[in-house]
Design a protein around this motif. Structure first.
Motif, PDB file in Angstrom:
ATOM      1  N   MET A   1      65.656  64.166  15.103  1.00 32.78           N
ATOM      2  CA  MET A   1      64.430  64.870  15.262  1.00 32.78           C
ATOM      3  C   MET A   1      64.643  66.164  14.351  1.00 32.78           C
ATOM      4  SD  MET A   1      62.980  66.688  18.487  1.00 32.78           S
ATOM      5  CE  MET A   1      63.739  68.273  18.690  1.00 32.78           C
ATOM      6  N   SER A   2      63.506  66.462  13.433  1.00 34.15           N
ATOM      7  CA  SER A   2      63.874  67.615  12.755  1.00 34.15           C
ATOM      8  C   SER A   2      62.769  68.700  13.157  1.00 34.15           C
ATOM      9  CB  SER A   2      63.571  67.203  11.344  1.00 34.15           C
ATOM     10  OG  SER A   2      61.949  66.806  11.118  1.00 34.15           O
ATOM     11  N   LEU A   3      62.867  69.902  12.632  1.00 34.65           N
ATOM     12  CA  LEU A   3      61.939  71.084  12.786  1.00 34.65           C
ATOM     13  C   LEU A   3      61.637  71.689  11.702  1.00 34.65           C
ATOM     14  CD1 LEU A   3      63.756  72.580  16.065  1.00 34.65           C
ATOM     15  CD2 LEU A   3      61.939  71.176  15.984  1.00 34.65           C
ATOM     16  N   VAL A   4      60.437  71.906  11.502  1.00 40.70           N
ATOM     17  CA  VAL A   4      59.986  72.525  10.183  1.00 40.70           C
ATOM     18  C   VAL A   4      58.826  73.909  10.915  1.00 40.70           C
ATOM     19  CG1 VAL A   4      58.898  72.664   8.136  1.00 40.70           C
ATOM     20  CG2 VAL A   4      60.405  70.970   8.905  1.00 40.70           C
ATOM     21  N   VAL A   5      59.358  75.039  10.431  1.00 42.28           N
ATOM     22  CA  VAL A   5      58.629  76.234  11.033  1.00 42.28           C
ATOM     23  C   VAL A   5      57.736  76.412   9.693  1.00 42.28           C
ATOM     24  CG1 VAL A   5      58.431  78.415  11.839  1.00 42.28           C
ATOM     25  CG2 VAL A   5      60.225  76.743  12.655  1.00 42.28           C
ATOM     26  N   THR A   6      56.352  76.616   9.880  1.00 42.96           N
ATOM     27  CA  THR A   6      55.372  76.945   8.658  1.00 42.96           C
ATOM     28  C   THR A   6      54.443  78.240   9.563  1.00 42.96           C
ATOM     29  OG1 THR A   6      53.724  75.269   9.679  1.00 42.96           O
ATOM     30  CG2 THR A   6      55.143  74.678   7.988  1.00 42.96           C
ATOM     31  N   ALA A   7      53.569  78.621   8.529  1.00 44.35           N
ATOM     32  CA  ALA A   7      52.544  79.584   9.128  1.00 44.35           C
ATOM     33  C   ALA A   7      51.837  79.042  10.186  1.00 44.35           C
ATOM     34  CB  ALA A   7      51.736  80.227   7.874  1.00 44.35           C
ATOM     35  N   GLY A   8      51.185  79.978  10.981  1.00 51.48           N
ATOM     36  CA  GLY A   8      50.655  79.439  12.263  1.00 51.48           C
ATOM     37  C   GLY A   8      49.141  78.683  11.752  1.00 51.48           C
ATOM     38  N   GLN A   9      48.487  79.050  10.512  1.00 47.03           N
ATOM     39  CA  GLN A   9      47.240  78.366  10.288  1.00 47.03           C
ATOM     40  C   GLN A   9      47.567  77.271   9.324  1.00 47.03           C
ATOM     41  OE1 GLN A   9      48.513  81.400   9.189  1.00 47.03           O
ATOM     42  NE2 GLN A   9      48.266  81.742   7.083  1.00 47.03           N
TER      43      GLN A   9
ATOM     44  N   MET B   1      59.800  64.351   7.644  1.00 48.87           N
ATOM     45  CA  MET B   1      60.261  63.070   7.326  1.00 48.87           C
ATOM     46  C   MET B   1      61.693  62.917   6.620  1.00 48.87           C
ATOM     47  SD  MET B   1      58.683  60.943   9.324  1.00 48.87           S
ATOM     48  CE  MET B   1      59.054  59.537   8.822  1.00 48.87           C
ATOM     49  N   ASN B   2      61.665  63.825   5.629  1.00 48.16           N
ATOM     50  CA  ASN B   2      63.045  63.794   4.733  1.00 48.16           C
ATOM     51  C   ASN B   2      63.909  64.676   5.649  1.00 48.16           C
ATOM     52  OD1 ASN B   2      61.880  62.550   2.587  1.00 48.16           O
ATOM     53  ND2 ASN B   2      60.881  64.380   1.750  1.00 48.16           N
ATOM     54  N   ALA B   3      63.740  65.389   6.431  1.00 41.73           N
ATOM     55  CA  ALA B   3      64.832  66.100   7.383  1.00 41.73           C
ATOM     56  C   ALA B   3      65.318  65.223   8.676  1.00 41.73           C
ATOM     57  CB  ALA B   3      63.980  67.464   7.924  1.00 41.73           C
ATOM     58  N   ILE B   4      64.601  64.138   8.767  1.00 43.94           N
ATOM     59  CA  ILE B   4      65.001  63.285  10.001  1.00 43.94           C
ATOM     60  C   ILE B   4      66.329  62.501   9.686  1.00 43.94           C
ATOM     61  CG2 ILE B   4      64.467  61.280  11.391  1.00 43.94           C
ATOM     62  CD1 ILE B   4      61.734  62.048  11.321  1.00 43.94           C
ATOM     63  N   ARG B   5      67.292  62.617  10.730  1.00 41.80           N
ATOM     64  CA  ARG B   5      68.239  61.701  10.683  1.00 41.80           C
ATOM     65  C   ARG B   5      68.628  60.954  11.775  1.00 41.80           C
ATOM     66  NH1 ARG B   5      67.690  63.127   6.332  1.00 41.80           N
ATOM     67  NH2 ARG B   5      69.012  64.494   5.002  1.00 41.80           N
ATOM     68  N   VAL B   6      68.623  59.720  11.991  1.00 43.04           N
ATOM     69  CA  VAL B   6      68.621  58.782  13.029  1.00 43.04           C
ATOM     70  C   VAL B   6      70.042  58.351  13.338  1.00 43.04           C
ATOM     71  CG1 VAL B   6      67.739  56.701  13.979  1.00 43.04           C
ATOM     72  CG2 VAL B   6      66.365  58.008  12.650  1.00 43.04           C
ATOM     73  N   PRO B   7      70.684  59.036  14.279  1.00 40.47           N
ATOM     74  CA  PRO B   7      72.121  58.689  14.564  1.00 40.47           C
ATOM     75  C   PRO B   7      72.090  57.046  14.715  1.00 40.47           C
ATOM     76  CG  PRO B   7      71.344  59.927  16.443  1.00 40.47           C
ATOM     77  CD  PRO B   7      70.097  59.661  15.489  1.00 40.47           C
ATOM     78  N   ARG B   8      73.440  56.414  14.365  1.00 33.49           N
ATOM     79  CA  ARG B   8      73.745  54.958  14.528  1.00 33.49           C
ATOM     80  C   ARG B   8      74.490  54.871  15.628  1.00 33.49           C
ATOM     81  NH1 ARG B   8      72.615  52.053  10.098  1.00 33.49           N
ATOM     82  NH2 ARG B   8      72.350  53.237   8.056  1.00 33.49           N
ATOM     83  N   GLN B   9      74.779  53.774  16.181  1.00 32.65           N
ATOM     84  CA  GLN B   9      75.854  53.556  17.158  1.00 32.65           C
ATOM     85  C   GLN B   9      76.771  53.139  16.568  1.00 32.65           C
ATOM     86  OE1 GLN B   9      74.857  53.371  20.456  1.00 32.65           O
ATOM     87  NE2 GLN B   9      72.607  53.536  20.138  1.00 32.65           N
TER      88      GLN B   9
ATOM     89  N   GLY C   1      79.324  55.622  11.040  1.00 26.85           N
ATOM     90  CA  GLY C   1      78.518  55.411   9.826  1.00 26.85           C
ATOM     91  C   GLY C   1      77.602  56.677   9.757  1.00 26.85           C
ATOM     92  N   ARG C   2      77.187  56.869   8.570  1.00 28.37           N
ATOM     93  CA  ARG C   2      76.166  57.816   8.441  1.00 28.37           C
ATOM     94  C   ARG C   2      74.986  57.736   8.898  1.00 28.37           C
ATOM     95  NH1 ARG C   2      72.606  57.337   4.135  1.00 28.37           N
ATOM     96  NH2 ARG C   2      73.035  55.322   2.926  1.00 28.37           N
ATOM     97  N   PRO C   3      74.183  58.585   9.552  1.00 31.10           N
ATOM     98  CA  PRO C   3      72.770  58.369  10.072  1.00 31.10           C
ATOM     99  C   PRO C   3      71.701  57.955   9.137  1.00 31.10           C
ATOM    100  CG  PRO C   3      73.300  60.631   9.916  1.00 31.10           C
ATOM    101  CD  PRO C   3      74.522  60.024   9.357  1.00 31.10           C
ATOM    102  N   ARG C   4      71.023  57.180   9.483  1.00 31.45           N
ATOM    103  CA  ARG C   4      69.861  56.672   8.684  1.00 31.45           C
ATOM    104  C   ARG C   4      68.823  57.597   8.570  1.00 31.45           C
ATOM    105  NH1 ARG C   4      66.176  53.227  11.062  1.00 31.45           N
ATOM    106  NH2 ARG C   4      67.048  53.924  13.288  1.00 31.45           N
ATOM    107  N   GLN C   5      68.167  57.702   7.470  1.00 32.34           N
ATOM    108  CA  GLN C   5      67.174  58.695   7.201  1.00 32.34           C
ATOM    109  C   GLN C   5      65.899  58.131   7.311  1.00 32.34           C
ATOM    110  OE1 GLN C   5      68.179  59.601   3.256  1.00 32.34           O
ATOM    111  NE2 GLN C   5      69.698  61.336   3.885  1.00 32.34           N
ATOM    112  N   ARG C   6      65.673  56.778   7.476  1.00 30.13           N
ATOM    113  CA  ARG C   6      64.268  56.245   7.879  1.00 30.13           C
ATOM    114  C   ARG C   6      64.063  55.689   9.194  1.00 30.13           C
ATOM    115  NH1 ARG C   6      63.191  52.285   2.789  1.00 30.13           N
ATOM    116  NH2 ARG C   6      65.555  52.014   3.395  1.00 30.13           N
ATOM    117  N   PRO C   7      63.307  56.101  10.059  1.00 31.36           N
ATOM    118  CA  PRO C   7      62.825  55.475  11.316  1.00 31.36           C
ATOM    119  C   PRO C   7      62.293  54.170  11.023  1.00 31.36           C
ATOM    120  CG  PRO C   7      61.361  57.037  10.965  1.00 31.36           C
ATOM    121  CD  PRO C   7      62.218  57.262   9.877  1.00 31.36           C
TER     122      PRO C   7
END
Length: 137
Positions: A1-9, A20-28, A31-37
């Motif tokens: 999961m990734s969180l990006v805070v922007t202006a309200g409008q 999407m570039n901030a997502i890291r999907v942990p592996r079983q 190994g390093r986490p996957r970056q693409r779901p």
């Protein structure tokens, strides 16, 4: 999961690539986490040619419904309108998990009202609330 805070409008769709570039999907195991779901579920706001092509270039399946105006425009163009994008209604039902999580986060008054003046404080509160929701049985 990734969180990006922007202006309200600010809209959600322009921040799609950043999130999407901030997502890291942990592996079983190790190994390093996957970056693409494998699949992205989004609402109609994310139905744009740019987002769909970005996902296609990275080999990520998109389950995003097409808004009525885009459907009508494609049909008006006839054979030049192309095929409709693939949509899996069964997979789309899983999107409610994310929506329920957002609704649980909004139960925190400070997050729902956005009372923090600094974005870094708001993101810290959002991260803390997410951890507490995740840890709660």
């Amino acid at each position: 999961m990734s969180l990006v805070v922007t202006a309200g409008q600010a809209g959600d769709a322009p921040q799609f690539e950043t999130v999407m570039n901030a997502i890291r999907v942990p592996r079983q195991g190790s190994g390093r986490p996957r970056q693409r779901p494998r699949r992205v579920l989004g609402d109609k706001a994310y139905s744009s040619r740019a987002i769909r092509s970005w996902l296609r270039r990275r080999g990520i399946r998109a389950t995003i419904p097409q808004p009525r105006d885009q459907q009508e425009h494609r049909l008006r163009r006839g054979s030049h309108g192309g095929r409709p994008p693939a949509f899996d209604p069964v997979a789309y039902r899983q999107r409610n998990i994310a929506e329920r999580c957002i609704n649980r986060l909004k139960q925190w008054r400070g997050l729902a009202m956005r009372t923090d003046k600094l974005a870094v404080h708001y993101q810290a509160a959002l991260t803390l609330a997410g951890i507490l929701l995740w840890a709660k049985p």
